[in-house]
Design a protein around this motif. Structure first.
Motif, PDB file in Angstrom:
ATOM      1  N   THR A   1     -11.532  -1.147 -10.622  1.00 25.93           N
ATOM      2  CA  THR A   1     -10.129  -0.770 -10.388  1.00 25.93           C
ATOM      3  C   THR A   1      -9.413  -0.390 -11.684  1.00 25.93           C
TER       4      THR A   1
ATOM      5  N   SER B   1      -2.345  -2.408   4.371  1.00 26.44           N
ATOM      6  CA  SER B   1      -3.784  -2.184   4.174  1.00 26.44           C
ATOM      7  C   SER B   1      -4.497  -3.474   3.788  1.00 26.44           C
TER       8      SER B   1
ATOM      9  N   ALA C   1     -10.927  -3.581  -1.212  1.00 21.80           N
ATOM     10  CA  ALA C   1     -10.914  -2.154  -0.874  1.00 21.80           C
ATOM     11  C   ALA C   1      -9.485  -1.635  -0.749  1.00 21.80           C
ATOM     12  N   ALA C   2      -8.601  -2.449  -0.198  1.00 23.49           N
ATOM     13  CA  ALA C   2      -7.194  -2.049  -0.081  1.00 23.49           C
ATOM     14  C   ALA C   2      -6.562  -1.871  -1.452  1.00 23.49           C
TER      15      ALA C   2
ATOM     16  N   PHE D   1      -8.107  -0.806  -4.173  1.00 24.68           N
ATOM     17  CA  PHE D   1      -8.558   0.499  -4.642  1.00 24.68           C
ATOM     18  C   PHE D   1      -7.703   1.616  -4.054  1.00 24.68           C
ATOM     19  N   SER D   2      -7.519   1.588  -2.765  1.00 26.95           N
ATOM     20  CA  SER D   2      -6.804   2.685  -2.099  1.00 26.95           C
ATOM     21  C   SER D   2      -5.352   2.753  -2.543  1.00 26.95           C
ATOM     22  N   THR D   3      -4.726   1.593  -2.787  1.00 25.52           N
ATOM     23  CA  THR D   3      -3.322   1.625  -3.208  1.00 25.52           C
ATOM     24  C   THR D   3      -3.156   2.193  -4.600  1.00 25.52           C
TER      25      THR D   3
ATOM     26  N   GLY E   1      -5.185   4.217  -6.138  1.00 28.10           N
ATOM     27  CA  GLY E   1      -5.532   5.636  -6.108  1.00 28.10           C
ATOM     28  C   GLY E   1      -4.427   6.491  -5.518  1.00 28.10           C
ATOM     29  N   LEU E   2      -3.840   6.038  -4.412  1.00 29.92           N
ATOM     30  CA  LEU E   2      -2.775   6.804  -3.770  1.00 29.92           C
ATOM     31  C   LEU E   2      -1.532   6.871  -4.655  1.00 29.92           C
TER      32      LEU E   2
END
Length: 420
Positions: free
Chosen positions: A341, A378, A393-394, A396-398, A400-401
């Motif tokens: 991350t 998420s 995983a949530a 990572f997505s936060t 990145g977004l």
């Protein structure tokens, strides 16, 4: 701070001493912050060995709860204060006493609320976190003025006080009560250094009642829309332990945070890089120069954190197993995931700081509010679907977004370099 007005006011030129040139200043701040974070790492190692899972979880939850109140300390972010100290210091000086009164009031309210809900021990640890947030507020102003030494010295002295306290006072009888008192003493040190050095930049800490009253009115008028949004931003960045405690219980918090702390310990790097880049971006309206600064610092952030992730993945596991022994084994799978991350977090932080430097904080705070809601939903869904791996995983997505949205807004801002 959200102070109104375009960036066309008086510019602050960095001091001519070698320590305040951008590269030297960044290096000194990174080294001293590394010392500070190294002290926190030793603290976590010692407490991980001495405390049970429930007490360790409470130790991790306290700073998460404190983050919910941190908006009352600086009404925006340290990056905003860093920028205002660089380009609008006179206006910031007039509001600073009011800001400090608000910070002290927030501290007292947080102690009361957390004390009632979770007990005085967690309240004291959370209070220590908020005291350090006040110290970071003052440190951001010093850095914005080109005087890096008071925050640098504070970052070195604080872990020394904490480690001595742990070894001398906590080790003979490891209880969370004793830990709380040591954290409080270390936090007082962190705040005391910049407070004592305030004369170096003519920093006012007191004011008359009339000045405080007028300052409070200005502060509310100019920052009230940001308070709720920044609160949501804290939900995105700082509340993992509290959220996970609610979703999965104390054992899950202990396992996750023992993995996450070693990654989070390096989150300071993009913040330090950003604190040296903000004055350079804010001090010019030349879009071409701003693009060059942005590209150079972005590349440094990304490559540096990628190398760090690889190093942590290869070398961190045997070191942590040696230091924490069997207590780290349940956290190991999550550590393997979380080390990656770092590059996404670095881009997220640096792009956000660049937007602040370019007076785009209104858009940034709205975007961060959306990301905070996305992060909470998420993570809740991730825990339900895949337990702690879903929580990771949530994360990572936060990151990145958030980074992607900030990057796209920067592209627009640098082609239309006007106040947001």
């Amino acid at each position: 701070m959200g102070l109104r007005g375009r960036r066309g006011g008086r510019r602050f030129q960095l001091l001519s001493t070698s320590s305040s040139r951008p590269a030297s200043a960044a290096l000194i701040l990174i080294v001293t912050q590394a010392v500070y974070n190294g002290g926190l790492a030793i603290e976590v190692i010692l407490l991980g060995r001495w405390l049970g899972e429930v007490s360790l979880a409470e130790y991790f939850v306290a700073p998460s709860l404190a983050a919910l109140f941190e908006v009352g300390v600086h009404f925006g972010s340290q990056h905003l204060l860093n920028r205002e100290a660089s380009v609008r210091y006179d206006a910031l000086r007039r509001l600073l006493p009011t800001l400090l009164v608000a910070a002290a009031t927030t501290l007292l309210v947080a102690l009361g609320v957390i004390g009632v809900l979770r007990g005085w021990i967690i309240a004291v640890i959370a209070g220590g976190t908020l005291i350090r947030a006040i110290a970071a507020l003052l440190g951001a102003i010093f850095i914005g003025r080109g005087d890096i030494w008071p925050p640098a010295v504070a970052r070195v002295l604080t872990p020394i006080v904490a480690i001595i306290g742990l070894l001398v006072f906590v080790r003979p009888e490891p209880t969370l009560e004793r830990v709380a008192l040591v954290i409080l003493a270390a936090s007082a040190t962190h705040l005391g250094v910049p407070a004592l050095a305030r004369g170096r930049i003519d920093l006012p800490l007191t004011a008359t009642a009339d000045i405080l009253r007028s300052g409070w009115q200005r502060l509310m008028q100019q920052t009230l829309p940001f308070v709720g949004l920044f609160f949501l931003g804290q939900l995105f960045f700082r509340t993992d332990a509290a959220l996970l405690s609610w979703l999965s219980g104390d054992v899950a918090v202990a396992h996750y945070m023992l993995a996450f702390k070693w990654v989070e310990g390096f989150f300071f790097v993009p913040h330090v890089i950003a604190s040296t880049a903000i004055p350079m971006l804010a001090a010019t309206d030349d879009a071409m120069r701003q693009r060059r600064v942005l590209w150079r610092y972005t590349l440094a952030c990304l490559l540096g954190m990628l190398v760090l992730s690889i190093g942590l993945r290869l070398l961190g596991e045997p070191i942590l197993l040696f230091l924490l022994s069997e207590k780290f084994v349940p956290s190991l799978p999550y550590y393997h995931v979380l080390v990656w991350t770092l590059p996404l977090h670095a881009l997220s932080v640096f792009f956000a700081a660049a937007l602040v430097a370019l007076d785009c904080e209104r858009w940034l705070l709205v975007w961060t509010a959306f990301i905070a809601l996305f992060a909470i939903s998420s993570r809740m869904l991730g825990v339900q679907e895949a337990e702690l791996f879903g929580f990771c995983a949530a994360l990572f997505s936060t990151f990145g977004l958030h980074a992607l949205g900030c990057c796209l807004r920067l592209v627009v801002a640098l082609h239309q370099p006007t106040s947001d």
